[in-house]
Design a protein around this motif. Sequence first.
Motif, PDB file in Angstrom:
ATOM      1  N   GLY A   1       0.966  -1.281   0.104  1.00 49.05           N
ATOM      2  CA  GLY A   1      -0.172   0.037   0.026  1.00 49.05           C
ATOM      3  C   GLY A   1       0.698   1.299  -0.046  1.00 49.05           C
ATOM      4  N   ASP A   2       0.112   2.360   0.268  1.00 49.95           N
ATOM      5  CA  ASP A   2       0.727   3.624   0.202  1.00 49.95           C
ATOM      6  C   ASP A   2       1.907   3.732   1.076  1.00 49.95           C
ATOM      7  OD1 ASP A   2      -0.973   4.541  -1.638  1.00 49.95           O
ATOM      8  OD2 ASP A   2      -2.155   5.447  -0.169  1.00 49.95           O
ATOM      9  N   ASP A   3       1.675   3.656   2.322  1.00 51.01           N
ATOM     10  CA  ASP A   3       2.680   3.702   3.508  1.00 51.01           C
ATOM     11  C   ASP A   3       2.202   2.975   4.689  1.00 51.01           C
ATOM     12  OD1 ASP A   3       5.094   4.570   4.598  1.00 51.01           O
ATOM     13  OD2 ASP A   3       4.417   6.276   5.290  1.00 51.01           O
ATOM     14  N   VAL A   4       1.900   1.712   4.461  1.00 51.87           N
ATOM     15  CA  VAL A   4       1.145   0.742   5.552  1.00 51.87           C
ATOM     16  C   VAL A   4       2.055  -0.251   5.616  1.00 51.87           C
ATOM     17  CG1 VAL A   4      -0.753  -0.651   6.115  1.00 51.87           C
ATOM     18  CG2 VAL A   4      -1.046   1.587   4.497  1.00 51.87           C
ATOM     19  N   TYR A   5       2.165  -0.534   6.936  1.00 49.42           N
ATOM     20  CA  TYR A   5       3.158  -1.668   7.443  1.00 49.42           C
ATOM     21  C   TYR A   5       2.405  -2.594   8.389  1.00 49.42           C
ATOM     22  CZ  TYR A   5       6.363   1.823   5.463  1.00 49.42           C
ATOM     23  OH  TYR A   5       6.979   2.559   4.802  1.00 49.42           O
ATOM     24  N   GLY A   6       2.857  -3.794   8.551  1.00 52.51           N
ATOM     25  CA  GLY A   6       2.111  -4.496   9.730  1.00 52.51           C
ATOM     26  C   GLY A   6       3.095  -5.343  10.373  1.00 52.51           C
ATOM     27  N   ILE A   7       2.709  -5.502  11.848  1.00 53.70           N
ATOM     28  CA  ILE A   7       3.466  -6.249  12.696  1.00 53.70           C
ATOM     29  C   ILE A   7       2.624  -7.378  13.085  1.00 53.70           C
ATOM     30  CG2 ILE A   7       4.446  -6.395  15.008  1.00 53.70           C
ATOM     31  CD1 ILE A   7       5.054  -3.344  14.796  1.00 53.70           C
ATOM     32  N   VAL A   8       3.163  -8.512  13.256  1.00 51.92           N
ATOM     33  CA  VAL A   8       2.414  -9.767  13.647  1.00 51.92           C
ATOM     34  C   VAL A   8       3.163 -10.282  14.706  1.00 51.92           C
ATOM     35  CG1 VAL A   8       1.974 -12.209  12.960  1.00 51.92           C
ATOM     36  CG2 VAL A   8       1.825 -10.405  11.187  1.00 51.92           C
ATOM     37  N   GLU A   9       2.340 -10.501  15.896  1.00 49.56           N
ATOM     38  CA  GLU A   9       2.612 -11.323  17.117  1.00 49.56           C
ATOM     39  C   GLU A   9       2.083 -12.485  16.977  1.00 49.56           C
ATOM     40  OE1 GLU A   9       1.246  -8.994  20.503  1.00 49.56           O
ATOM     41  OE2 GLU A   9       2.487  -7.175  20.037  1.00 49.56           O
ATOM     42  N   GLY A  13      -1.022 -13.965  18.335  1.00 56.04           N
ATOM     43  CA  GLY A  13      -2.243 -14.030  17.184  1.00 56.04           C
ATOM     44  C   GLY A  13      -2.638 -12.519  16.788  1.00 56.04           C
ATOM     45  N   TYR A  14      -1.926 -11.611  17.050  1.00 52.52           N
ATOM     46  CA  TYR A  14      -2.282 -10.253  17.049  1.00 52.52           C
ATOM     47  C   TYR A  14      -1.718  -9.551  15.566  1.00 52.52           C
ATOM     48  CZ  TYR A  14      -4.777  -8.621  21.083  1.00 52.52           C
ATOM     49  OH  TYR A  14      -5.724  -8.859  22.007  1.00 52.52           O
ATOM     50  N   LEU A  15      -2.415  -8.805  14.782  1.00 53.13           N
ATOM     51  CA  LEU A  15      -1.975  -8.371  13.653  1.00 53.13           C
ATOM     52  C   LEU A  15      -2.115  -6.934  13.988  1.00 53.13           C
ATOM     53  CD1 LEU A  15      -0.777  -7.786  10.769  1.00 53.13           C
ATOM     54  CD2 LEU A  15      -3.170  -8.305   9.793  1.00 53.13           C
ATOM     55  N   TYR A  16      -1.247  -5.993  13.786  1.00 57.51           N
ATOM     56  CA  TYR A  16      -1.242  -4.527  13.809  1.00 57.51           C
ATOM     57  C   TYR A  16      -0.821  -3.806  12.400  1.00 57.51           C
ATOM     58  CZ  TYR A  16      -1.161  -5.305  18.776  1.00 57.51           C
ATOM     59  OH  TYR A  16      -1.414  -5.749  20.341  1.00 57.51           O
ATOM     60  N   LEU A  17      -1.878  -3.150  11.932  1.00 55.54           N
ATOM     61  CA  LEU A  17      -1.397  -2.369  10.573  1.00 55.54           C
ATOM     62  C   LEU A  17      -1.182  -0.767  11.328  1.00 55.54           C
ATOM     63  CD1 LEU A  17      -3.755  -3.742   8.036  1.00 55.54           C
ATOM     64  CD2 LEU A  17      -1.221  -4.328   8.491  1.00 55.54           C
ATOM     65  N   TYR A  18      -0.359  -0.315  10.606  1.00 57.50           N
ATOM     66  CA  TYR A  18       0.043   1.150  11.017  1.00 57.50           C
ATOM     67  C   TYR A  18       0.630   1.900  10.008  1.00 57.50           C
ATOM     68  CZ  TYR A  18       4.605  -0.278  11.558  1.00 57.50           C
ATOM     69  OH  TYR A  18       5.895  -0.838  11.266  1.00 57.50           O
ATOM     70  N   GLY A  19       0.530   3.168   9.807  1.00 62.50           N
ATOM     71  CA  GLY A  19       1.201   3.917   8.880  1.00 62.50           C
ATOM     72  C   GLY A  19      -0.006   4.812   8.389  1.00 62.50           C
ATOM     73  N   GLU A  47      -4.633   0.939  13.200  1.00 64.40           N
ATOM     74  CA  GLU A  47      -4.192   2.088  13.849  1.00 64.40           C
ATOM     75  C   GLU A  47      -4.845   3.134  12.803  1.00 64.40           C
ATOM     76  OE1 GLU A  47      -2.774   2.301  16.556  1.00 64.40           O
ATOM     77  OE2 GLU A  47      -2.408   0.274  16.979  1.00 64.40           O
ATOM     78  N   GLU A  48      -4.977   4.256  13.498  1.00 59.34           N
ATOM     79  CA  GLU A  48      -5.426   5.623  12.946  1.00 59.34           C
ATOM     80  C   GLU A  48      -4.258   5.935  11.690  1.00 59.34           C
ATOM     81  OE1 GLU A  48      -8.117   7.246  13.598  1.00 59.34           O
ATOM     82  OE2 GLU A  48      -8.761   5.597  15.145  1.00 59.34           O
ATOM     83  N   GLY A  49      -4.693   6.662  10.678  1.00 54.64           N
ATOM     84  CA  GLY A  49      -3.978   6.980   9.387  1.00 54.64           C
ATOM     85  C   GLY A  49      -4.213   6.023   8.466  1.00 54.64           C
ATOM     86  N   ILE A  50      -4.642   4.807   8.479  1.00 55.86           N
ATOM     87  CA  ILE A  50      -5.070   4.050   7.583  1.00 55.86           C
ATOM     88  C   ILE A  50      -6.510   4.476   7.063  1.00 55.86           C
ATOM     89  CG2 ILE A  50      -5.679   1.558   6.817  1.00 55.86           C
ATOM     90  CD1 ILE A  50      -2.773   1.864   7.811  1.00 55.86           C
ATOM     91  N   ILE A  51      -6.708   4.617   5.662  1.00 54.72           N
ATOM     92  CA  ILE A  51      -7.986   5.188   5.159  1.00 54.72           C
ATOM     93  C   ILE A  51      -8.732   4.155   4.224  1.00 54.72           C
ATOM     94  CG2 ILE A  51      -6.929   7.689   5.203  1.00 54.72           C
ATOM     95  CD1 ILE A  51      -6.636   7.325   2.229  1.00 54.72           C
ATOM     96  N   THR A  72     -10.006   6.860  11.173  1.00 58.89           N
ATOM     97  CA  THR A  72      -9.659   7.495   9.668  1.00 58.89           C
ATOM     98  C   THR A  72      -9.961   6.394   8.368  1.00 58.89           C
ATOM     99  OG1 THR A  72      -7.513   6.208  10.212  1.00 58.89           O
ATOM    100  CG2 THR A  72      -7.736   8.425  10.481  1.00 58.89           C
ATOM    101  N   LEU A  73     -10.545   5.274   8.693  1.00 57.79           N
ATOM    102  CA  LEU A  73     -10.802   4.413   7.768  1.00 57.79           C
ATOM    103  C   LEU A  73     -12.090   4.978   7.016  1.00 57.79           C
ATOM    104  CD1 LEU A  73     -10.220   1.445   6.496  1.00 57.79           C
ATOM    105  CD2 LEU A  73     -12.001   0.671   8.022  1.00 57.79           C
TER     106      LEU A  73
END
Length: 107
Positions: A1-9, A13-19, A47-51, A72-73
């Motif tokens: 995506g534009d500037d979107v990143y993910g962290i998987v724990e 079993g958590y996925l965080y998307l940010y950017g 997270e906030e910032g993902i549209i 922001t989505l």
Amino acid sequence: GDDVYGIVEETSGYLYLYGNGSTRTETTSSKTPLDTYRSRIKTIHIEEGIIEIGNFFFKEFTKTTSIHFPKTLSTIGKAAFKRNCKRSFWENYIDGTIVIQVEIGDL
């Protein structure tokens, strides 16, 4: 995506998307960086910032039971959650107000 990143724990079993911006748009057959984790992700926190969530982005996340959407989505693409998240609830917050709360299996 534009500037979107993910962290998987993996252990939780958590996925965080940010950017900022939009996730990638996928096709029904495209491979994604998250394919390895599809059957292990239980919670998705965007997270906030993902549209925008692109087409088929979360396809076949079969173990997901909880999804948090940011204020922001504004757009969820075609079949973004295809064949997943059954019998769980999700909430879409826009300007701090819950606007949708449905059983995913009914969509």
